[in-house]
Design an enzyme around this catalytic site. Structure first.
Site, short mmCIF file in Angstrom:
data_model
loop_
_atom_site.label_atom_id
_atom_site.label_comp_id
_atom_site.label_asym_id
_atom_site.label_seq_id
_atom_site.Cartn_x
_atom_site.Cartn_y
_atom_site.Cartn_z
N ARG A 37 12.13 -103.25 -1.31
CA ARG A 37 13.00 -102.62 -2.44
C ARG A 37 11.97 -102.65 -3.25
NH1 ARG A 37 16.38 -102.69 0.74
NH2 ARG A 37 18.71 -104.04 0.55
N GLU A 95 15.96 -96.14 -7.75
CA GLU A 95 16.10 -95.43 -6.80
C GLU A 95 17.44 -94.27 -6.64
OE1 GLU A 95 15.75 -97.60 -2.94
OE2 GLU A 95 17.24 -96.36 -1.77
N HIS A 107 14.70 -94.00 2.50
CA HIS A 107 15.31 -95.72 2.44
C HIS A 107 15.79 -95.40 4.16
CE1 HIS A 107 16.78 -99.49 0.61
NE2 HIS A 107 16.33 -99.50 1.61
C1 DGY Z 1 18.95 -103.58 4.18
O1 DGY Z 1 19.69 -103.57 5.18
O2 DGY Z 1 18.71 -104.22 3.24
C2 DGY Z 1 17.93 -102.39 4.00
O3 DGY Z 1 17.77 -101.02 2.22
C3 DGY Z 1 19.09 -100.92 4.47
O4 DGY Z 1 19.51 -100.72 6.20
#
Ligand code: DGY
Length: 344
Positions: free
Chosen positions: A247, A276, A294
């Site tokens: 993240r 983001e 992402h």
């Molecule tokens: C998640 O699933 O948390 C990812 O960041 C996106 O697939």
């Protein structure tokens, strides 16, 4: 209890839609524009209109959204991460929340390695050089990068993994083919690290100081927000690389831009951003950053399975059953949950 209506904020892959259709569920997909997403008002109106909400990590699901509907039976997010959802409030309001764990572990670990290799060996820059028709003569200094394997130095490289859950461990597994040594740090899973013969436990600073590659895989929590800032980047080797497919806010992105520009470290590979989809000023201009939108879990099979899991969790919510992947299973024993089901 009526059979129910699911509101899906944005279009999810077909296996999810198929699973809902097979369960006889009425599903509304809001998405109008793939690149735009929903306004806050649209999310609230959607939450108000349905029995179960299927959101994505791009939609903040907070008290206001959840309070919009006192018969909402559950939330089934299509992602493993759920930092966009205020789970504490959901539990207080008696709303079960589910995610899609496990299925994206390998896909995310693979992409982490793609980032590690791309940034260390200048893959995007070399590709751009080719398509710009600049390749005129092979040269011994053309795009020389860093080895992940021992390579010409014959020295094993150190991969430091911060956050040693499923994905961190899957990243470690892939290091075997590169003959790397793995250090790992996870204050919440020290036992997981010490039980894994592939990794050696290291304190946080020790890991930063000794690693040639640092890969981040913690959950985003208040404790991991800006886990990597100026002080931590300055502890890393000037030849080291950092990769983040977890993240964005785990790294202080402004500090990272300075670190890359002033070469405190050699490079960074990012799949996620602090704010983001925006990037910190200057990040996009750097020649030592590889930047992706992402896509760590973006394989056709994995995204399909994630959608199917979200749909399966949604159907369980609709039926008033325990969702297979509830992140707040304690909610099922609360009076708030019982009352919510009784109202719906
Ligand atoms: C998640 O699933 O948390 C990812 O960041 C996106 O697939």
């Amino acid at each position: 209890m009526s059979q129910g209506h699911v509101f899906i904020t944005r279009r999810i892959p077909d296996p999810g839609m198929k699973a809902l259709a097979e369960a006889g569920v009425r599903a509304t997909v809001f998405q109008k524009n793939e690149e735009k997403g929903l306004t806050r008002e649209e999310v609230i109106a959607g939450a108000r209109s349905c029995d179960v909400l299927i959101p994505l990590l791009t939609e903040p699901i907070d008290r206001e959204v959840m309070s919009a509907n006192d018969t909402l039976r559950g939330i089934a997010q299509m992602a493993v991460g759920f930092n966009n959802i205020d789970v504490e409030v959901a539990t207080e309001l008696g709303i079960p929340v589910a995610n899609t764990p496990g299925v994206l572990t390998d896909t995310t670990a693979d992409l982490t390695w793609a980032l590690l290799m791309a940034v260390a060996r200048h893959v995007p820059q070399a590709h751009n050089y080719m398509v710009a028709d600049r390749y005129k003569l092979w040269g011994p200094n053309l795009f020389t990068g860093a080895d992940l394997s021992p390579g010409g130095s014959e020295q094993r490289k150190v991969l430091g993994i911060i956050g040693y859950g499923r994905i961190g461990a899957a990243v470690a597994k892939r290091s075997v083919g590169f003959d790397m040594d793995v250090l790992a740090y996870d204050p919440f899973n020290k036992d997981g690290v010490t039980a894994d013969p592939l990794a050696e436990w290291a304190e946080f600073d020790e890991l930063l100081e000794q690693s040639d590659f640092v890969s981040l895989h913690p959950l985003l929590t208040p404790e991991t927000h800006h886990l990597i800032g100026e002080a931590e980047l300055r502890k890393m080797k000037p030849t080291a690389y950092i990769v983040n497919a977890a993240r964005g806010p785990v790294i202080d992105e402004k500090a990272l831009v300075r670190a890359l520009r002033e070469r405190w470290i050699a490079g960074a590979g990012l799949d996620v951003y602090e704010d983001e989809p925006a990037m910190a000023p200057g990040l996009a201009e750097l020649d030592n950053a590889v930047l992706l939108p992402h896509i760590a879990s973006a394989s056709i099979d994995t995204r399909g399975k994630m959608a199917w899991m979200a749909a399966t969790n949604a159907v369980a919510h609709l039926k008033g059953q325990r969702a297979p992947n509830a992140v707040n299973p304690e909610v099922y024993d609360t009076e708030a949950y019982r009352q919510r089901l009784a109202r719906s």
